[in-house]
Design a protein around this motif. Structure first.
Motif, short mmCIF file in Angstrom:
data_model
loop_
_atom_site.label_atom_id
_atom_site.label_comp_id
_atom_site.label_asym_id
_atom_site.label_seq_id
_atom_site.Cartn_x
_atom_site.Cartn_y
_atom_site.Cartn_z
N ALA A 94 0.78 -1.29 -0.15
CA ALA A 94 0.10 -0.05 -0.04
C ALA A 94 0.82 1.36 -0.14
O ALA A 94 0.60 2.24 -0.90
N ALA A 95 1.92 1.20 0.80
CA ALA A 95 2.73 2.51 0.78
C ALA A 95 3.45 2.69 -0.60
O ALA A 95 3.62 3.86 -0.93
N THR A 96 3.78 1.65 -1.23
CA THR A 96 4.43 1.81 -2.52
C THR A 96 3.13 1.98 -3.77
O THR A 96 3.49 2.66 -4.52
N ASP A 97 2.25 1.74 -3.47
CA ASP A 97 0.93 1.99 -4.42
C ASP A 97 0.64 3.45 -4.29
O ASP A 97 0.30 4.12 -5.00
N ALA A 98 1.03 4.02 -3.04
CA ALA A 98 0.59 5.24 -2.68
C ALA A 98 1.53 6.17 -3.59
O ALA A 98 1.32 7.69 -3.52
N LEU A 99 2.62 5.83 -4.09
CA LEU A 99 3.53 6.66 -4.81
C LEU A 99 3.14 7.03 -6.48
O LEU A 99 3.74 7.85 -6.82
N ASP A 100 2.09 6.18 -6.66
CA ASP A 100 1.33 6.51 -7.86
C ASP A 100 0.77 7.88 -8.13
O ASP A 100 -0.14 8.28 -7.26
N THR A 101 1.29 8.69 -9.12
CA THR A 101 0.89 10.06 -9.12
C THR A 101 -0.41 10.16 -10.22
O THR A 101 -1.01 11.17 -10.31
N GLY A 102 -0.61 8.94 -10.77
CA GLY A 102 -1.80 9.08 -11.87
C GLY A 102 -1.46 9.66 -12.91
O GLY A 102 -2.18 9.91 -14.04
N ARG A 103 -0.10 10.11 -13.23
CA ARG A 103 0.28 10.61 -14.31
C ARG A 103 1.46 9.82 -15.10
O ARG A 103 2.40 8.99 -14.53
N ARG A 104 1.24 9.73 -16.39
CA ARG A 104 2.16 8.85 -17.36
C ARG A 104 3.58 9.42 -17.32
O ARG A 104 3.61 10.38 -17.51
N SER A 105 4.55 8.47 -16.92
CA SER A 105 5.93 9.12 -17.29
C SER A 105 6.27 8.93 -18.49
O SER A 105 7.22 9.74 -18.98
N GLY A 106 6.08 7.78 -19.29
CA GLY A 106 6.47 7.51 -20.73
C GLY A 106 5.45 8.30 -21.55
O GLY A 106 4.54 8.95 -21.24
N PRO A 107 5.71 8.09 -22.73
CA PRO A 107 4.95 8.65 -23.80
C PRO A 107 3.56 8.01 -24.00
O PRO A 107 3.44 6.76 -23.64
N ASP A 108 2.59 8.55 -24.46
CA ASP A 108 1.18 8.09 -24.58
C ASP A 108 1.44 7.30 -25.83
O ASP A 108 1.74 7.63 -26.82
N PRO A 109 0.94 5.87 -25.46
CA PRO A 109 1.16 4.91 -26.80
C PRO A 109 0.41 5.42 -28.00
O PRO A 109 0.97 5.25 -29.17
N GLU A 110 -0.83 6.21 -27.85
CA GLU A 110 -1.43 6.67 -29.09
C GLU A 110 -0.41 7.68 -29.77
O GLU A 110 -0.77 8.03 -30.91
N SER A 111 0.50 8.42 -29.10
CA SER A 111 1.26 9.49 -29.86
C SER A 111 2.66 8.95 -30.59
O SER A 111 3.39 9.52 -31.03
N ILE A 112 2.99 7.54 -30.34
CA ILE A 112 4.13 6.81 -30.79
C ILE A 112 3.93 6.51 -32.44
O ILE A 112 2.74 5.99 -32.74
N ARG A 113 4.96 7.31 -33.07
CA ARG A 113 4.73 7.08 -34.65
C ARG A 113 6.05 7.17 -35.12
O ARG A 113 7.02 7.29 -34.43
N LEU A 114 6.18 6.30 -36.20
CA LEU A 114 7.71 6.15 -36.99
C LEU A 114 8.41 7.54 -36.67
O LEU A 114 9.67 7.73 -36.48
N ASP A 115 7.74 8.78 -37.20
CA ASP A 115 8.45 9.88 -37.26
C ASP A 115 8.86 10.46 -35.98
O ASP A 115 9.66 11.35 -35.89
N SER A 116 8.26 9.98 -34.77
CA SER A 116 8.62 10.61 -33.42
C SER A 116 10.00 9.96 -33.07
O SER A 116 10.65 10.43 -32.34
#
Length: 120
Positions: free
Chosen positions: A94-116
């Motif tokens: 639970a203490a480790t779960d509480a570290l979740d900020t609810g924000r993605r650290s990596g890129p949004d998979p929907e935004s991944i394109r070859l030109d990226s």
């Protein structure tokens, strides 16, 4: 959703389970800070005589997730397997779960394109 996955025998695979993307994106939402640098994780690592990476991987296991960390260093690969001789308590999870900020650290998979990645 978890109950449905359990009933169907589906296991969620974790992408970048050790947060490597945070290192490669220093200007991301968390400023390049790794979960392994969090005091909760570092404290648990010290308590169990494990590395922060082992604690994070164990946290994934406690949640029934499939974490496949990447490493090319033999000692780290061995270390990544050496996490079945301890378990986190429900309070530690639970203490480790509480570290979740609810924000993605990596890129949004929907935004991944070859030109990226300078590819066509």
């Amino acid at each position: 959703m978890r109950e449905l996955h359990d009933r169907l025998g589906i296991v969620t695979e974790c992408w970048s389970p050790l947060g490597g993307i945070t290192v490669y994106r220093p200007h991301g939402v968390n400023g390049g800070r790794s979960v392994m640098a969090e005091p909760v994780v570092a404290g648990l690592a010290a308590e169990y005589g494990k590395t922060p990476a082992q604690v994070v991987l164990r946290w994934h296991i406690e949640h029934g997730l499939c974490a496949i960390p990447k490493s090319v260093k033999p000692h780290r690969i061995a270390e990544n397997f050496d996490l079945f001789d301890f378990a986190l308590t429900s309070d530690e999870v639970a203490a480790t779960d509480a570290l979740d900020t609810g924000r993605r650290s990596g890129p949004d998979p929907e935004s991944i394109r070859l030109d990226s990645f300078s590819r066509r």
